[in-house]
Design an enzyme around this catalytic site. Structure first.
Site, PDB file in Angstrom:
ATOM      1  N   GLY A   1      22.595  20.590  10.687  1.00 57.51           N
ATOM      2  CA  GLY A   1      21.058  19.631  10.264  1.00 57.51           C
ATOM      3  C   GLY A   1      20.651  19.654   8.674  1.00 57.51           C
TER       4      GLY A   1
ATOM      5  CD  GLN B   1      16.731  23.522   6.010  1.00 60.34           C
ATOM      6  OE1 GLN B   1      16.817  22.524   6.664  1.00 60.34           O
ATOM      7  NE2 GLN B   1      16.897  24.358   6.249  1.00 60.34           N
TER       8      GLN B   1
ATOM      9  CB  CYS C   1      17.514  28.708   9.561  1.00 62.29           C
ATOM     10  SG  CYS C   1      16.448  27.017   8.353  1.00 62.29           S
ATOM     11  CG  LEU C   2      21.702  25.215   6.236  1.00 63.37           C
ATOM     12  CD1 LEU C   2      22.334  24.066   5.947  1.00 63.37           C
ATOM     13  CD2 LEU C   2      23.068  26.006   6.192  1.00 63.37           C
TER      14      LEU C   2
ATOM     15  CG  HIS D   1      16.144  25.086  13.165  1.00 67.20           C
ATOM     16  ND1 HIS D   1      16.682  25.986  13.479  1.00 67.20           N
ATOM     17  CD2 HIS D   1      16.699  24.456  12.462  1.00 67.20           C
ATOM     18  CE1 HIS D   1      16.492  26.520  12.231  1.00 67.20           C
ATOM     19  NE2 HIS D   1      16.518  25.107  11.336  1.00 67.20           N
ATOM     20  CD  GLU D   2      17.855  20.678  10.946  1.00 69.91           C
ATOM     21  OE1 GLU D   2      17.278  20.781   9.776  1.00 69.91           O
ATOM     22  OE2 GLU D   2      18.862  21.707  10.768  1.00 69.91           O
TER      23      GLU D   2
ATOM     24  CG  HIS E   1      13.024  23.241   8.933  1.00 68.32           C
ATOM     25  ND1 HIS E   1      13.609  24.282   8.326  1.00 68.32           N
ATOM     26  CD2 HIS E   1      14.756  23.299   9.306  1.00 68.32           C
ATOM     27  CE1 HIS E   1      14.316  25.194   8.465  1.00 68.32           C
ATOM     28  NE2 HIS E   1      14.804  24.539   8.957  1.00 68.32           N
TER      29      HIS E   1
HETATM   30 ZN    ZN Z   1      17.027  25.486   9.231  1.00 71.52          ZN
END
Ligand code: ZN
Length: 152
Positions: free
Chosen positions: A46, A51, A88-89, A130-131, A134
């Site tokens: 995701g 981000q 996480c990215l 999680h997304e 953000h």
């Molecule tokens: Zn993340």
């Protein structure tokens, strides 16, 4: 379409609260298309708009080969608890064990402003949560009960 740069933890934009999307226009579609291209380029489950430096309540989730585009998502119901491993990215070098609800119901809008509902359980629910975190400037690292340092 264009791949966008992913911000890393420490960037103040990742800590801001994102704004509600008002216009389901070409600009939103471009953002979502770019986010999909970016996610596919780097790999992951995701990606949220902050981000890539855009403070709008938009995130995408790709799970079991299905892509979900969430605009203005809201958690309507949650139950249970489970702890699992998350990365996480935007977080480099470590993962963490995070406690989250086991089952959730989410409402959101698609890119054209159509209202959608999704029930999710287990890791699928985790990716949504999680997304969505953000969008409120929250990273898994804030919530983790145990830090797991990457070996490589
Ligand atoms: Zn993340």
């Amino acid at each position: 379409m264009a791949k966008r740069n992913i911000l890393k933890m420490g960037d103040p934009l990742l800590r801001k609260k994102s704004k509600v999307v008002e216009n389901y226009d070409e600009k939103l579609h471009q953002l979502i298309d770019d986010m999909i291209e970016t996610l596919h380029a780097v790999g992951g489950l995701g990606l949220a708009a902050p981000q890539v430096g855009v403070l709008k309540r938009v995130c995408i989730v790709e799970y079991d080969d299905k892509l979900y585009e969430l605009v203005n998502p809201v958690l309507k119901k949650s139950s249970g608890k489970c702890v699992d491993n998350e990365g996480c990215l935007s977080v480099v070098g470590f993962r963490g064990l995070v406690e989250r609800p086991e089952k959730i119901d989410v409402e959101y809008f698609d890119r054209n402003g159509k209202k959608c509902k999704q029930h999710a359980e287990g890791y699928f629910a985790r990716v949504f949560l999680h997304e969505m975190d953000h969008l409120d400037g929250i990273l898994f690292a804030d919530k983790m009960v145990k830090k797991i340092i990457d070996d490589d």
